[in-house]
Design an enzyme around this catalytic site. Structure first.
Site, PDB file in Angstrom:
ATOM      1  N   GLY A  10      12.871  -3.070  -2.718  1.00  0.00           N
ATOM      2  CA  GLY A  10      12.931  -2.541  -1.358  1.00  0.00           C
ATOM      3  C   GLY A  10      14.352  -2.425  -0.860  1.00  0.00           C
ATOM      4  O   GLY A  10      14.638  -2.666   0.318  1.00  0.00           O
ATOM      5  N   ASP A  57       7.607   1.394  -8.427  1.00  0.00           N
ATOM      6  CA  ASP A  57       6.612   0.989  -7.435  1.00  0.00           C
ATOM      7  C   ASP A  57       6.255  -0.461  -7.714  1.00  0.00           C
ATOM      8  O   ASP A  57       5.687  -0.770  -8.774  1.00  0.00           O
ATOM      9  CB  ASP A  57       5.381   1.895  -7.558  1.00  0.00           C
ATOM     10  CG  ASP A  57       4.276   1.551  -6.577  1.00  0.00           C
ATOM     11  OD1 ASP A  57       4.397   0.533  -5.865  1.00  0.00           O
ATOM     12  OD2 ASP A  57       3.280   2.298  -6.536  1.00  0.00           O
ATOM     13  N   VAL A  58       6.578  -1.368  -6.798  1.00  0.00           N
ATOM     14  CA  VAL A  58       6.337  -2.786  -7.059  1.00  0.00           C
ATOM     15  C   VAL A  58       4.858  -3.113  -7.166  1.00  0.00           C
ATOM     16  O   VAL A  58       4.484  -4.148  -7.747  1.00  0.00           O
ATOM     17  CB  VAL A  58       6.987  -3.679  -5.983  1.00  0.00           C
ATOM     18  CG1 VAL A  58       8.488  -3.518  -5.980  1.00  0.00           C
ATOM     19  CG2 VAL A  58       6.395  -3.412  -4.602  1.00  0.00           C
ATOM     20  N   SER A 136       6.863 -12.999   6.620  1.00  0.00           N
ATOM     21  CA  SER A 136       6.998 -12.531   8.000  1.00  0.00           C
ATOM     22  C   SER A 136       6.489 -13.591   8.963  1.00  0.00           C
ATOM     23  O   SER A 136       5.586 -14.371   8.631  1.00  0.00           O
ATOM     24  CB  SER A 136       6.195 -11.239   8.203  1.00  0.00           C
ATOM     25  OG  SER A 136       6.150 -10.879   9.567  1.00  0.00           O
ATOM     26  N   TYR A 149      -1.731  -7.171   7.575  1.00  0.00           N
ATOM     27  CA  TYR A 149      -0.329  -7.446   7.261  1.00  0.00           C
ATOM     28  C   TYR A 149      -0.089  -8.953   7.216  1.00  0.00           C
ATOM     29  O   TYR A 149       0.564  -9.472   6.300  1.00  0.00           O
ATOM     30  CB  TYR A 149       0.543  -6.777   8.320  1.00  0.00           C
ATOM     31  CG  TYR A 149       2.029  -6.996   8.182  1.00  0.00           C
ATOM     32  CD1 TYR A 149       2.761  -6.328   7.206  1.00  0.00           C
ATOM     33  CD2 TYR A 149       2.714  -7.843   9.064  1.00  0.00           C
ATOM     34  CE1 TYR A 149       4.136  -6.505   7.103  1.00  0.00           C
ATOM     35  CE2 TYR A 149       4.081  -8.016   8.970  1.00  0.00           C
ATOM     36  CZ  TYR A 149       4.788  -7.352   7.988  1.00  0.00           C
ATOM     37  OH  TYR A 149       6.151  -7.535   7.892  1.00  0.00           O
ATOM     38  N   ALA A 150      -0.647  -9.666   8.200  1.00  0.00           N
ATOM     39  CA  ALA A 150      -0.498 -11.125   8.253  1.00  0.00           C
ATOM     40  C   ALA A 150      -1.136 -11.788   7.036  1.00  0.00           C
ATOM     41  O   ALA A 150      -0.583 -12.748   6.482  1.00  0.00           O
ATOM     42  CB  ALA A 150      -1.123 -11.661   9.534  1.00  0.00           C
ATOM     43  N   ALA A 152      -1.496 -10.521   4.023  1.00  0.00           N
ATOM     44  CA  ALA A 152      -0.643 -10.289   2.859  1.00  0.00           C
ATOM     45  C   ALA A 152       0.584 -11.189   2.896  1.00  0.00           C
ATOM     46  O   ALA A 152       0.976 -11.781   1.882  1.00  0.00           O
ATOM     47  CB  ALA A 152      -0.228  -8.820   2.804  1.00  0.00           C
ATOM     48  N   LYS A 153       1.202 -11.308   4.076  1.00  0.00           N
ATOM     49  CA  LYS A 153       2.412 -12.110   4.196  1.00  0.00           C
ATOM     50  C   LYS A 153       2.129 -13.601   4.071  1.00  0.00           C
ATOM     51  O   LYS A 153       2.941 -14.360   3.530  1.00  0.00           O
ATOM     52  CB  LYS A 153       3.100 -11.811   5.535  1.00  0.00           C
ATOM     53  CG  LYS A 153       3.721 -10.421   5.604  1.00  0.00           C
ATOM     54  CD  LYS A 153       4.783 -10.228   4.540  1.00  0.00           C
ATOM     55  CE  LYS A 153       5.635  -8.992   4.787  1.00  0.00           C
ATOM     56  NZ  LYS A 153       6.672  -8.793   3.747  1.00  0.00           N
TER      57      LYS A 153
END
Length: 240
Positions: A10, A57-58, A136, A149-150, A152-153
């Site tokens: 990234g 692509d990671v 995050s 999102y939360a 995944a983080k």
């Protein structure tokens, strides 16, 4: 080559780009990985020490493994990995589709795991490695439209803690940084009112990518050699 080498996923913009610049100033050779090849080539051209731009692509294990192999073949060593790759798709839990969820997990969580898997073999052979994973504040703080999102983080934090126990005996440390509101392209669509709200923390401002990059620099430094499995909140004092 005797310069330490850092691979940054990234690296095209935001925290990834700032990390490349900060570690370059600290004497590192840099390998940048991103899908935005023109952007990372531009970042690489602006660095002082040897640099390499690699498109991958990671979320694709074969691609990030191949890119890591290219970096090691080019430099002959790999000392640090910093996982900054990510994206943001905000949606309410009620409207969250399986496709959006899978994409979020693939880039953030799977991408982190695949990137770490790609470096642990070479790092184990050398008996040395420094890994820093970007999570995050959303993993700790309740934010509307951030549930996927939360998740995944938060997964990144759990992964790194367990990985620390496994990798420590091989001379590899792995730590997490949880940024709060950082002035990256992800915040580009915010209104002045929304930006002002995000600056409501004890420090009184939105963070900069360089704020996080300097935290990364500490974790890869010799001074952090006894720290692994840690989670650093870099949020300007915003915790809830």
């Amino acid at each position: 080559m005797d310069k330490p080498v850092a691979l940054i996923t990234g690296g095209a913009s935001g925290i990834g780009r700032a990390t490349a610049q900060v570690l370059d100033a600290a004497g590192y050779s840099i390998a940048l990985v991103d899908l935005a090849i023109r952007e990372i080539e531009a970042v690489a051209q602006g660095l002082t020490h040897p640099s390499l731009a690699l498109r991958a692509d990671v979320s694709n294990k074969e691609q990030i493994t191949a890119a890591t192999g290219q970096a090691i073949e080019h430099y002959g060593r790999l000392d640090a990995l910093v996982t900054c790759a990510g994206h943001l798709e905000l949606v309410s839990l009620r409207d969250l589709s399986s496709e959006t969820l899978e994409r979020m997990l693939a880039v953030h969580l799977n991408g982190t795991i695949y990137s770490v898997q790609a470096v642990i073999g070479p790092m184990t052979e050398r008996g040395f490695g420094r890994i820093v994973c970007l999570s995050s504040l959303a993993a700790r703080k309740s934010v509307v439209t951030h549930s996927h999102y939360a998740a995944a983080k938060a997964g990144i934090i759990g992964f790194a803690r367990s990985a620390a126990a496994e990798l420590g005996p091989d001379g590899i440390t792995i730590n997490c940084i949880l940024p709060g509101a950082i002035d990256t392209p992800m915040l580009g669509t915010l209104s002045p009112e929304e930006r002002a709200a995000m600056a409501q923390n004890p420090v009184g401002r939105i963070g900069t990518p360089e704020d996080i990059a300097h935290a990364v620099k500490f974790f890869v430094s010799p001074e952090a050699s006894f720290i692994t499995g840690a989670t650093l909140l870099a949020t300007g004092g915003a915790y809830t």
